[in-house]
Design a protein around this motif. Structure first.
Motif, PDB file in Angstrom:
ATOM      1  N   UNK A   1       0.712  -1.155  -0.006  1.00 42.59           N
ATOM      2  CA  UNK A   1       0.026  -0.077  -0.050  1.00 42.59           C
ATOM      3  C   UNK A   1       1.080   1.271   0.134  1.00 42.59           C
ATOM      4  N   UNK A   2       0.218   2.085  -0.404  1.00 43.29           N
ATOM      5  CA  UNK A   2       0.917   3.603  -0.682  1.00 43.29           C
ATOM      6  C   UNK A   2       1.153   4.207   0.949  1.00 43.29           C
ATOM      7  N   UNK A   3       2.027   5.215   0.832  1.00 49.00           N
ATOM      8  CA  UNK A   3       2.280   6.025   2.089  1.00 49.00           C
ATOM      9  C   UNK A   3       0.949   6.477   2.567  1.00 49.00           C
ATOM     10  N   UNK A   4       0.164   7.118   1.985  1.00 43.24           N
ATOM     11  CA  UNK A   4      -1.225   7.494   2.344  1.00 43.24           C
ATOM     12  C   UNK A   4      -2.291   6.493   2.068  1.00 43.24           C
ATOM     13  N   UNK A   5      -2.803   6.096   2.821  1.00 37.39           N
ATOM     14  CA  UNK A   5      -3.990   5.071   2.810  1.00 37.39           C
ATOM     15  C   UNK A   5      -5.071   6.001   2.886  1.00 37.39           C
ATOM     16  N   UNK A   6      -6.167   6.008   1.834  1.00 35.44           N
ATOM     17  CA  UNK A   6      -7.124   6.890   1.810  1.00 35.44           C
ATOM     18  C   UNK A   6      -8.363   6.064   1.874  1.00 35.44           C
ATOM     19  N   UNK A   7      -9.192   5.962   2.869  1.00 38.97           N
ATOM     20  CA  UNK A   7     -10.532   5.203   2.971  1.00 38.97           C
ATOM     21  C   UNK A   7     -11.619   5.928   2.842  1.00 38.97           C
ATOM     22  N   UNK A   8     -12.349   5.468   2.013  1.00 43.93           N
ATOM     23  CA  UNK A   8     -13.519   6.444   1.635  1.00 43.93           C
ATOM     24  C   UNK A   8     -14.907   5.588   2.182  1.00 43.93           C
ATOM     25  N   UNK A   9     -15.637   6.177   3.103  1.00 45.88           N
ATOM     26  CA  UNK A   9     -16.664   5.381   3.697  1.00 45.88           C
ATOM     27  C   UNK A   9     -17.819   5.332   2.495  1.00 45.88           C
ATOM     28  N   UNK A  10     -18.356   3.787   2.349  1.00 41.35           N
ATOM     29  CA  UNK A  10     -19.541   3.401   1.414  1.00 41.35           C
ATOM     30  C   UNK A  10     -20.463   3.081   2.473  1.00 41.35           C
ATOM     31  N   UNK A  11     -20.740   3.460   3.475  1.00 42.49           N
ATOM     32  CA  UNK A  11     -21.724   3.182   4.406  1.00 42.49           C
ATOM     33  C   UNK A  11     -23.060   4.051   3.937  1.00 42.49           C
ATOM     34  N   UNK A  12     -24.307   3.490   4.616  1.00 45.85           N
ATOM     35  CA  UNK A  12     -25.449   4.100   4.073  1.00 45.85           C
ATOM     36  C   UNK A  12     -25.310   5.385   4.203  1.00 45.85           C
ATOM     37  N   UNK A  13     -25.071   5.937   5.281  1.00 44.47           N
ATOM     38  CA  UNK A  13     -25.061   7.589   5.595  1.00 44.47           C
ATOM     39  C   UNK A  13     -24.162   8.262   4.633  1.00 44.47           C
ATOM     40  N   UNK A  14     -22.979   7.710   4.448  1.00 39.08           N
ATOM     41  CA  UNK A  14     -22.066   8.381   3.276  1.00 39.08           C
ATOM     42  C   UNK A  14     -22.563   8.350   1.971  1.00 39.08           C
ATOM     43  N   UNK A  15     -22.985   7.169   1.688  1.00 40.36           N
ATOM     44  CA  UNK A  15     -23.472   6.797   0.348  1.00 40.36           C
ATOM     45  C   UNK A  15     -24.807   7.949  -0.034  1.00 40.36           C
ATOM     46  N   UNK A  16     -25.692   8.030   1.050  1.00 37.76           N
ATOM     47  CA  UNK A  16     -26.789   8.889   0.830  1.00 37.76           C
ATOM     48  C   UNK A  16     -26.167  10.223   0.623  1.00 37.76           C
ATOM     49  N   UNK A  17     -25.273  10.530   1.313  1.00 37.12           N
ATOM     50  CA  UNK A  17     -24.611  12.133   1.496  1.00 37.12           C
ATOM     51  C   UNK A  17     -23.736  12.404   0.262  1.00 37.12           C
ATOM     52  N   UNK A  18     -23.587  11.127  -0.735  1.00 34.95           N
ATOM     53  CA  UNK A  18     -22.957  11.514  -2.021  1.00 34.95           C
ATOM     54  C   UNK A  18     -21.308  11.325  -1.891  1.00 34.95           C
ATOM     55  N   UNK A  19     -21.213  10.211  -1.209  1.00 29.34           N
ATOM     56  CA  UNK A  19     -19.633   9.521  -1.251  1.00 29.34           C
ATOM     57  C   UNK A  19     -19.184   9.142  -2.704  1.00 29.34           C
TER      58      UNK A  19
ATOM     59  N   UNK B   1     -13.954  10.654   4.848  1.00 30.80           N
ATOM     60  CA  UNK B   1     -12.811   9.950   4.315  1.00 30.80           C
ATOM     61  C   UNK B   1     -11.672   9.901   5.280  1.00 30.80           C
ATOM     62  N   UNK B   2     -10.884   9.212   5.216  1.00 25.94           N
ATOM     63  CA  UNK B   2      -9.977   8.897   6.334  1.00 25.94           C
ATOM     64  C   UNK B   2      -8.552   8.877   5.643  1.00 25.94           C
ATOM     65  N   UNK B   3      -7.483   9.640   5.903  1.00 25.88           N
ATOM     66  CA  UNK B   3      -6.165   9.372   5.269  1.00 25.88           C
ATOM     67  C   UNK B   3      -5.351   9.062   6.486  1.00 25.88           C
ATOM     68  N   UNK B   4      -4.865   7.792   6.436  1.00 30.38           N
ATOM     69  CA  UNK B   4      -4.176   6.925   7.364  1.00 30.38           C
ATOM     70  C   UNK B   4      -4.795   6.989   8.776  1.00 30.38           C
ATOM     71  N   UNK B   5      -4.705   7.758   9.772  1.00 33.26           N
ATOM     72  CA  UNK B   5      -5.672   7.628  10.970  1.00 33.26           C
ATOM     73  C   UNK B   5      -6.434   8.865  10.937  1.00 33.26           C
ATOM     74  N   UNK B   6      -6.363   9.960  10.165  1.00 31.19           N
ATOM     75  CA  UNK B   6      -7.143  11.106  10.148  1.00 31.19           C
ATOM     76  C   UNK B   6      -8.398  10.971   9.458  1.00 31.19           C
ATOM     77  N   UNK B   7      -9.334  11.226  10.281  1.00 31.43           N
ATOM     78  CA  UNK B   7     -10.885  11.677   9.707  1.00 31.43           C
ATOM     79  C   UNK B   7     -11.191  12.909   8.908  1.00 31.43           C
ATOM     80  N   UNK B   8     -11.646  12.885   8.008  1.00 30.68           N
ATOM     81  CA  UNK B   8     -11.726  13.904   7.200  1.00 30.68           C
ATOM     82  C   UNK B   8     -13.336  14.138   6.791  1.00 30.68           C
TER      83      UNK B   8
END
Length: 159
Positions: A72-90, A132-139
């Motif tokens: 994996x890369x130096x920055x691991x970017x996780x985009x939430x695909x849960x219901x709340x995030x999907x409804x709010x356009x993730x 969205x989360x980058x490494x351990x930081x939530x955005x």
């Protein structure tokens, strides 16, 4: 074949966690924290060092979603695909990241090993959706524009 330094680091982690079968998950977490993935050769080595079969080590590693056999890369970017995030356009956020980084559903890591983009079922921050989360930081409250600006900032391109 891995470089000897990988095995030396594995030995250090094994000594810290204990040379017992019950330490398997802790050891794998230590290895993944160090390298951002679990090299298969190293998992086989660990298994032999703590007295478990390769099959057991690999079954544990594949059972837990947190472990990865892909670098994996130096920055691991996780985009939430849960219901709340999907409804709010993730989804548009994910699409913007893919476009900015030249990635897609089959290619998750940039060639320079700087970024890995993943989707996750939930980040546990539904009230801040889309997140969205980058490494351990939530955005929180991400938009495609904010996501691209963050990636450019991390690259050093400015905003």
């Amino acid at each position: 074949m891995l470089e000897p330094a990988y095995y030396e680091k594995a030995d250090e982690i094994i000594e810290q966690c204990g040379r017992t079968p019950s330490a398997l998950i802790s050891i794998m977490q230590g290895i993944q924290e160090e390298y951002r993935y679990l090299p298969g050769e190293l998992l086989t080595y660990i298994a032999s060092q703590i007295g478990v079969t390769d099959a057991k080590a690999f079954s544990v590693a594949t059972f837990y979603e947190n472990f990865s056999f892909e670098a994996k890369g130096r920055y691991i970017v996780k985009v939430c695909d849960g219901t709340a995030c999907r409804v709010r356009k993730s989804a548009p956020v994910l699409d913007a990241l893919y476009k900015e980084l030249g990635l897609g559903r089959k290619k998750h890591t940039t060639d320079d090993m700087l970024f890995t983009v993943e989707t996750v079922s939930c980040l546990g921050a539904c009230g801040l959706a889309p997140t969205m989360m980058v490494n351990e930081e939530v955005h929180p409250a991400m938009t495609p524009e904010k996501a691209v600006a963050l990636i450019r900032e991390l690259k050093g391109d400015g905003v």
